[in-house]
Design a protein around this motif. Structure first.
Motif, PDB file in Angstrom:
ATOM      1  N   HIS A  73      29.693  17.099   1.272  1.00 23.15           N
ATOM      2  CA  HIS A  73      28.982  18.189   0.595  1.00 23.15           C
ATOM      3  C   HIS A  73      28.744  19.379   1.527  1.00 23.15           C
ATOM      4  CE1 HIS A  73      25.580  15.993   2.399  1.00 23.15           C
ATOM      5  NE2 HIS A  73      25.044  17.180   2.501  1.00 23.15           N
ATOM      6  N   SER A 114      11.974  22.055 -10.313  1.00 20.82           N
ATOM      7  CA  SER A 114      12.697  21.453 -11.432  1.00 20.82           C
ATOM      8  C   SER A 114      11.743  20.792 -12.424  1.00 20.82           C
ATOM      9  CB  SER A 114      13.697  20.417 -10.934  1.00 20.82           C
ATOM     10  OG  SER A 114      14.747  21.035 -10.229  1.00 20.82           O
TER      11      SER A 114
ATOM     12  N   LEU B 183      12.584  18.104 -16.144  1.00 19.28           N
ATOM     13  CA  LEU B 183      13.385  17.648 -15.011  1.00 19.28           C
ATOM     14  C   LEU B 183      14.831  17.383 -15.444  1.00 19.28           C
ATOM     15  CD1 LEU B 183      12.908  16.896 -11.989  1.00 19.28           C
ATOM     16  CD2 LEU B 183      12.858  14.521 -12.732  1.00 19.28           C
ATOM     17  N   ARG B 187      18.481  21.531 -12.157  1.00 20.29           N
ATOM     18  CA  ARG B 187      19.449  21.237 -11.110  1.00 20.29           C
ATOM     19  C   ARG B 187      19.270  19.814 -10.604  1.00 20.29           C
ATOM     20  NH1 ARG B 187      18.837  22.204  -5.314  1.00 20.29           N
ATOM     21  NH2 ARG B 187      20.862  22.571  -4.351  1.00 20.29           N
ATOM     22  N   PHE B 188      18.015  19.419 -10.458  1.00 22.27           N
ATOM     23  CA  PHE B 188      17.730  18.070  -9.964  1.00 22.27           C
ATOM     24  C   PHE B 188      18.212  17.008 -10.950  1.00 22.27           C
ATOM     25  CE2 PHE B 188      15.147  14.318  -9.210  1.00 22.27           C
ATOM     26  CZ  PHE B 188      15.087  14.257  -7.830  1.00 22.27           C
ATOM     27  N   ARG B 190      20.409  17.218 -13.348  1.00 20.72           N
ATOM     28  CA  ARG B 190      21.872  17.181 -13.468  1.00 20.72           C
ATOM     29  C   ARG B 190      22.500  16.487 -12.267  1.00 20.72           C
ATOM     30  NH1 ARG B 190      21.192  22.562 -15.207  1.00 20.72           N
ATOM     31  NH2 ARG B 190      21.620  23.194 -13.073  1.00 20.72           N
ATOM     32  N   ALA B 191      21.959  16.782 -11.084  1.00 18.64           N
ATOM     33  CA  ALA B 191      22.523  16.171  -9.880  1.00 18.64           C
ATOM     34  C   ALA B 191      22.495  14.651  -9.994  1.00 18.64           C
ATOM     35  CB  ALA B 191      21.757  16.636  -8.648  1.00 18.64           C
ATOM     36  N   ASN B 193      22.687  12.920 -12.712  1.00 21.41           N
ATOM     37  CA  ASN B 193      23.731  12.524 -13.656  1.00 21.41           C
ATOM     38  C   ASN B 193      25.117  12.588 -13.030  1.00 21.41           C
ATOM     39  OD1 ASN B 193      22.211  13.886 -16.680  1.00 21.41           O
ATOM     40  ND2 ASN B 193      21.765  12.081 -15.467  1.00 21.41           N
ATOM     41  N   ARG B 196      25.540   9.531 -11.078  1.00 23.02           N
ATOM     42  CA  ARG B 196      25.787   8.346 -11.898  1.00 23.02           C
ATOM     43  C   ARG B 196      27.224   8.331 -12.412  1.00 23.02           C
ATOM     44  NH1 ARG B 196      22.799   9.017 -17.223  1.00 23.02           N
ATOM     45  NH2 ARG B 196      24.599  10.356 -17.555  1.00 23.02           N
ATOM     46  N   ILE B 207      27.431  18.152  -3.818  1.00 18.47           N
ATOM     47  CA  ILE B 207      26.102  17.572  -4.017  1.00 18.47           C
ATOM     48  C   ILE B 207      25.826  16.528  -2.939  1.00 18.47           C
ATOM     49  CG2 ILE B 207      24.764  16.100  -5.581  1.00 18.47           C
ATOM     50  CD1 ILE B 207      26.550  17.839  -7.734  1.00 18.47           C
ATOM     51  N   ASN B 208      24.696  16.679  -2.309  1.00 19.19           N
ATOM     52  CA  ASN B 208      24.309  15.750  -1.251  1.00 19.19           C
ATOM     53  C   ASN B 208      23.839  14.452  -1.901  1.00 19.19           C
ATOM     54  OD1 ASN B 208      23.194  14.385   0.874  1.00 19.19           O
ATOM     55  ND2 ASN B 208      22.039  16.131   1.667  1.00 19.19           N
ATOM     56  N   TYR B 212      19.993  12.832  -2.987  1.00 22.66           N
ATOM     57  CA  TYR B 212      19.495  12.664  -4.355  1.00 22.66           C
ATOM     58  C   TYR B 212      19.189  11.214  -4.692  1.00 22.66           C
ATOM     59  CZ  TYR B 212      19.687  17.500  -5.489  1.00 22.66           C
ATOM     60  OH  TYR B 212      19.404  18.828  -5.512  1.00 22.66           O
ATOM     61  N   ALA B 215      15.848  10.838  -3.219  1.00 28.27           N
ATOM     62  CA  ALA B 215      14.862  11.647  -3.932  1.00 28.27           C
ATOM     63  C   ALA B 215      14.490  11.007  -5.262  1.00 28.27           C
ATOM     64  CB  ALA B 215      15.399  13.060  -4.149  1.00 28.27           C
ATOM     65  N   VAL B 219      10.705  10.010  -6.338  1.00 30.36           N
ATOM     66  CA  VAL B 219      10.036  10.545  -7.533  1.00 30.36           C
ATOM     67  C   VAL B 219       9.628   9.403  -8.466  1.00 30.36           C
ATOM     68  CG1 VAL B 219      10.351  11.931  -9.623  1.00 30.36           C
ATOM     69  CG2 VAL B 219      11.200  12.778  -7.438  1.00 30.36           C
ATOM     70  N   TRP B 223       5.687   8.222  -9.256  1.00 29.80           N
ATOM     71  CA  TRP B 223       5.125   8.175 -10.609  1.00 29.80           C
ATOM     72  C   TRP B 223       4.571   6.795 -10.916  1.00 29.80           C
ATOM     73  CZ3 TRP B 223       5.708  13.218 -11.728  1.00 29.80           C
ATOM     74  CH2 TRP B 223       5.017  13.667 -12.842  1.00 29.80           C
TER      75      TRP B 223
END
Lengths: 255, 326
Positions: A73, A114, B183, B187-188, B190-191, B193, B196, B207-208, B212, B215, B219, B223
């Motif tokens: 990337h 986001s 969300l 961008r987050f 979609r990244a 997805n 996946r 994309i890193n 993600y 991340a 997240v 939660w």
């Protein structure tokens, strides 16, 4: 000064040396073809440039910067984009979102913006979508923006891969068999597209088995056989090169 | 402002609104027992929504989500009982500890694929549960757990009865649904997805992916940690058995059965998996049999879940109209 400079690149898998001491340069604005029989190591070279593999020896300089140890990337955000030999789209996402993935590295919104859709995040999204529509227009897919990628024809999937790569705003675009699976008509519009991309200042490195395409668009051709470079030159020189003819073009069952 | 993503009033949104209104009025017609069932459903719904970020959106199998839930609950319980800090004030701290824990445990295992990751997350879940039983750091109270946790208070009102908890829990669920919906359209989201769908292509599009993966774990865990806080405050007593492997399985099943990656699907999943066994309680043991059979049938005939995720829609006509202007 070369945009991409490959220096004595070597990569082996187990006992097999897939790429053996290969060197070549790509000048800015050029269209360079990388050709060779199946298994010659062309795709491996691409995977080395984009950081999917790590070279055993040698160096890859992109705009004077060593890129061979960078994660993929990072290479992409430096300005190298690629398409894949076997189409690798996000099949269950829309055409639009496939191209949006290319914008990702040029966007900044993180988790919190986001989650909250801050004004800046919304502006960024909107600007990205406008850009994406332009790239879809450029490759001629704008009327299929909301289709799922898997529902596109094979030729259009190739175009979508190119649009996704273009969305990263690359300086060097690496195309791995872009005409694979395309019919004649699609191939000739691909040639037009490649020319248009070059006019927009993108340098192109491509692998292709369709020799007429390679001879038509490339200014410089590098020929690999069994992982080693056996020739390099203009299409005319390559056509007349004895080693190339022997290795690749000359035999009856090829072509 | 957010309306632009929902578009005009369509039948689907009308259904969602109707369901929300009916749900909000339900406590008026139900006895405390059934309201408490709805509270459980709400808690599992939020947990499953948080797991959905990891499993549904990013496609990473996580069968240890109860660990993050536990970290949040124990953070709330320990700080509240020792230092008397009001529980709801501890929500951000619970998110932080659970998120931090996820960051630490996920970091070395994140490169594992599919089934391997799944097995390691089971291990993480079990380690946390056993550590709690063994009274780790002398703070978790061992197998007995921690009791005497304060009731939460909202603007001076102490939340006590199931009816009051209903509104606290479902308000948090509503907020979760709203934020996670945003969300998804980002961008987050979609990244995750892209990750996946095809990890190599995602990385190759700039994309890193490693970032993600981590991340989404953080997240989701943060939660779940906040849900842990609310659960601790609701029960006033927590013990390791509330965070068993079975809890992780329930959350995972809700996501997969309801509709991986789909918020309505996950909510429906929570109602079915937590609610139905209560409704069919009279069938005693047979209900689990029927339930299991139903799940097998589902997975054969509708692998994407009951309400599968739908492709995002973008308002293109508007953008196209404005394309000419700079």
């Amino acid at each position: 000064m070369s945009l991409l400079s490959i220096k004595r690149l070597t990569k082996s898998f187990g006992g097999l040396t897939a790429v053996n001491n290969v060197s070549f340069d790509v000048e800015p604005g050029q269209i360079v073809g990388l050709i060779g029989p199946n298994g010659a190591g062309k795709t491996t070279v691409f995977n080395l440039i984009t950081g999917i593999y790590r070279p055993d020896q040698g160096e890859i300089l992109f705009d004077q910067q060593a890129v061979s140890r960078l994660p993929t990337h990072r290479t992409i955000s430096l300005g190298i984009a690629r398409t894949f030999q076997t189409i690798r789209l996000f099949q269950n996402l829309s055409v639009l979102e496939n191209v949006l993935s290319g914008r990702h590295c040029l966007m900044k919104s993180g988790v919190f913006s986001s989650l909250l859709h801050t004004p800046r995040q919304r502006r960024e999204e909107r600007a990205a979508l406008v850009k994406v529509l332009q790239y879809l227009e450029f490759v001629g897919l704008s009327d299929q923006a909301e289709q799922l990628a898997k529902n596109l024809s094979y030729g259009n999937q190739r175009l979508l891969e190119i649009a996704r790569a273009l969305a990263t705003e690359p300086r060097l675009l690496i195309l791995d068999e872009p005409a694979g699976g395309m019919n004649e008509q699609e191939t000739s519009s691909l040639v037009a597209l490649i020319t248009r991309m070059r006019e927009n200042g993108i340098t192109i490195l491509l692998i292709e088995h369709d020799m007429s395409l390679v001879m038509r668009v490339c200014e410089n051709i590098v020929v690999l056989e069994y992982g080693s470079k056996i020739a390099e030159g203009s299409p005319e020189e390559i056509k007349q090169n004895r080693r190339v003819i022997e290795a690749y073009l000359g035999t009856e069952d090829e072509e | 402002m957010q309306k632009k993503y929902n578009g005009k009033i369509n039948p689907r949104n009308a259904v969602y609104t109707a369901v929300a209104v009916v749900l909000a009025m339900l406590p008026a017609f139900l006895n405390p027992y059934w309201v408490d069932v709805l509270n459980s459903i709400g808690i599992y719904a939020i947990l499953a929504l948080s797991l959905n970020i990891i499993v549904g959106h990013a496609g990473l199998f996580n069968l240890g989500h109860a660990a993050f839930y536990a970290i949040g609950a124990y953070t709330a319980a320990i700080i509240n009982t020792r230092f008397g800090v009001p529980v709801l004030w501890l929500l951000p701290l619970c998110a932080l500890t659970a998120g931090l824990f996820a960051l630490i445990v996920a970091r070395p295992i994140i490169h594992l694929r599919g089934d391997y990751l799944c097995i390691v997350t089971i291990g993480v879940g079990e380690i946390v549960r056993i550590a709690l039983i063994n009274n780790v750091f002398g703070m978790t109270g061992g197998a007995n757990g921690i009791f005497g946790i304060d009731r939460p208070s909202v603007f001076g009102y102490t939340v006590r009865s199931p009816y009051q908890f209903f509104y606290l829990i479902w308000a948090f669920a509503g907020l979760t649904i709203f934020l996670f919906h945003l969300l998804e359209y980002s961008r987050f989201g979609r990244a995750l997805n892209y990750l996946r769908e095809d990890e190599v292509a995602a990385e190759g599009s700039g994309i890193n992916t490693a970032h993600y993966k981590l991340a989404c774990f953080v997240v989701g865990a943060a939660w779940a940690g906040m849900v842990g806080n609310i659960y601790a405050a609701k029960m006033t007593i927590i013990s390791p058995e509330s965070y068993s492997f079975w809890e992780s399985v329930l959350m995972f099943t809700i996501v997969i059965l309801g509709g991986s990656g789909s918020i309505p699907g996950v909510l429906l999943g929570a109602f079915l998996i937590i609610g139905l066994p209560e409704i069919f309680r009279e069938f005693a043991n047979a209900r689990m049999l029927i339930f299991g059979a139903a799940m097998v049938v589902m997975m054969i005939f509708r692998t994407q879940g009951i309400l599968p995720s739908r492709p995002r829609s973008y308002k293109l006509s508007k953008l196209r109209a404005g394309e000419g202007s700079p």
